[in-house]
Design a protein around this motif. Structure first.
Motif, PDB file in Angstrom:
ATOM      1  N   ALA A   1       0.830   1.356   0.851  1.00  0.00           N
ATOM      2  CA  ALA A   1       1.505   2.499  -0.040  1.00  0.00           C
ATOM      3  C   ALA A   1       1.687   1.899  -1.304  1.00  0.00           C
ATOM      4  O   ALA A   1       2.128   2.334  -2.516  1.00  0.00           O
ATOM      5  CB  ALA A   1       2.906   2.373   0.396  1.00  0.00           C
TER       6      ALA A   1
ATOM      7  N   LEU B   1      10.049   4.305  -1.393  1.00  0.00           N
ATOM      8  CA  LEU B   1       9.684   3.500  -2.715  1.00  0.00           C
ATOM      9  C   LEU B   1       8.452   3.975  -3.271  1.00  0.00           C
ATOM     10  O   LEU B   1       7.608   4.601  -2.444  1.00  0.00           O
ATOM     11  CB  LEU B   1       9.412   2.051  -2.379  1.00  0.00           C
ATOM     12  CG  LEU B   1      10.507   1.147  -1.630  1.00  0.00           C
ATOM     13  CD1 LEU B   1      10.217  -0.116  -1.308  1.00  0.00           C
ATOM     14  CD2 LEU B   1      11.597   1.217  -2.859  1.00  0.00           C
ATOM     15  N   ARG B   2       8.399   3.822  -4.439  1.00  0.00           N
ATOM     16  CA  ARG B   2       6.900   4.239  -5.340  1.00  0.00           C
ATOM     17  C   ARG B   2       5.964   3.076  -5.331  1.00  0.00           C
ATOM     18  O   ARG B   2       6.420   1.754  -5.335  1.00  0.00           O
ATOM     19  CB  ARG B   2       7.241   4.756  -6.812  1.00  0.00           C
ATOM     20  CG  ARG B   2       8.375   5.855  -6.746  1.00  0.00           C
ATOM     21  CD  ARG B   2       8.621   6.629  -8.071  1.00  0.00           C
ATOM     22  NE  ARG B   2       9.065   5.457  -9.111  1.00  0.00           N
ATOM     23  CZ  ARG B   2      10.216   5.223  -8.938  1.00  0.00           C
ATOM     24  NH1 ARG B   2      11.189   5.923  -8.294  1.00  0.00           N
ATOM     25  NH2 ARG B   2      10.797   4.283  -9.909  1.00  0.00           N
ATOM     26  N   PRO B   3       4.687   3.457  -5.448  1.00  0.00           N
ATOM     27  CA  PRO B   3       3.843   2.276  -5.921  1.00  0.00           C
ATOM     28  C   PRO B   3       4.063   1.411  -6.966  1.00  0.00           C
ATOM     29  O   PRO B   3       4.566   2.037  -8.072  1.00  0.00           O
ATOM     30  CB  PRO B   3       2.364   3.128  -5.923  1.00  0.00           C
ATOM     31  CG  PRO B   3       2.763   4.476  -5.211  1.00  0.00           C
ATOM     32  CD  PRO B   3       4.161   4.708  -5.380  1.00  0.00           C
TER      33      PRO B   3
ATOM     34  N   ILE C   1       2.862  -1.159  -2.614  1.00  0.00           N
ATOM     35  CA  ILE C   1       4.369  -1.598  -2.902  1.00  0.00           C
ATOM     36  C   ILE C   1       4.318  -3.106  -2.504  1.00  0.00           C
ATOM     37  O   ILE C   1       3.607  -3.643  -1.710  1.00  0.00           O
ATOM     38  CB  ILE C   1       5.347  -0.944  -1.932  1.00  0.00           C
ATOM     39  CG1 ILE C   1       5.520   0.400  -1.988  1.00  0.00           C
ATOM     40  CG2 ILE C   1       6.616  -1.765  -2.012  1.00  0.00           C
ATOM     41  CD1 ILE C   1       6.208   1.239  -0.981  1.00  0.00           C
TER      42      ILE C   1
ATOM     43  N   GLN D   1       6.488  -0.874  -7.117  1.00  0.00           N
ATOM     44  CA  GLN D   1       7.832  -1.268  -6.961  1.00  0.00           C
ATOM     45  C   GLN D   1       7.875  -2.481  -5.845  1.00  0.00           C
ATOM     46  O   GLN D   1       6.726  -2.536  -5.238  1.00  0.00           O
ATOM     47  CB  GLN D   1       8.739  -0.078  -6.273  1.00  0.00           C
ATOM     48  CG  GLN D   1       9.334   0.994  -7.355  1.00  0.00           C
ATOM     49  CD  GLN D   1      10.326   1.771  -6.624  1.00  0.00           C
ATOM     50  OE1 GLN D   1      10.228   2.368  -5.711  1.00  0.00           O
ATOM     51  NE2 GLN D   1      11.321   1.879  -7.500  1.00  0.00           N
TER      52      GLN D   1
END
Length: 194
Positions: A48, A20-22, A50, A24
């Motif tokens: 992260a 996952l991307r920051p 998230i 999300q």
């Protein structure tokens, strides 16, 4: 498919954080996510960047015809198969709680509930257990169980021994109503977040 090196490894959490991307959002049902696992997941997602949501059941919208919780009655597990009476088990539990400075103990593990209350059920195939939660204090025990699962005769026996029946879905309300000075004993590996 990712191979986990050991049964205790948390590489799936690392994989989620990497996938996952920051910014999300990751959704997980807090009602089935263990407290210790939720803490580990939250720490990794926070690091992260998230967002972790545990306040919803993502399957509700995708599975509208989901079956209801089992309604199979529970029954008493008696001597000689249950060598210790329910009252003695509760007394031992309360002594252990007092030794740890706890005023209350929350139990959600099915095998522990079946053993402690000398009850059996059929909510899980091939296991004589039943879905419930219990909140035990120094003076009483609340058993949160599906309505109709305990017949009147067994309810009277339990009541005479200080075990009060409550609707299954009311466990959260009872926890929220604990006094501010209550000290709750839980096993974070065996109690869910929600």
């Amino acid at each position: 498919l990712v191979k986990i090196a050991t049964g205790t490894a948390a590489t799936h959490i690392e994989w989620i954080a990497a996938a996952l991307r920051p910014g999300q959002t990751l959704a997980a049902d807090g009602a089935v996510l263990g407290l210790a696992a939720a803490k580990q997941l939250r720490e990794a997602m926070d690091a992260a960047g998230i967002v972790l949501r545990t306040d919803a059941d993502p399957l509700t919208a995708a599975w509208p015809e989901r079956p209801a919780l089992p309604a199979v009655p529970v029954y008493e597990h008696r001597a000689p198969h249950a060598p210790l009476p329910r009252g003695e088990k509760l007394a031992q539990l309360r002594a252990a709680m007092a030794a740890r400075g706890a005023s209350h103990h929350l139990i959600s593990t099915l095998d522990d509930l079946a053993w402690l209350f000398n009850l059996r059920g059929a909510d899980v195939d091939y296991n004589p257990v039943f879905l419930a939660h219990a909140l035990v204090s120094a003076s009483d025990a609340l058993l949160f169980i599906g309505e109709g699962k305990v017949d009147a005769a067994l309810a009277a026996v339990l009541g005479a021994e200080g075990v009060q029946l409550r609707p299954y879905g009311r466990a959260h309300t009872a926890l929220a109503a604990l006094p501010a000075d209550a000290r709750l004993l839980i096993d974070p590996r065996r109690v869910t977040l929600g």
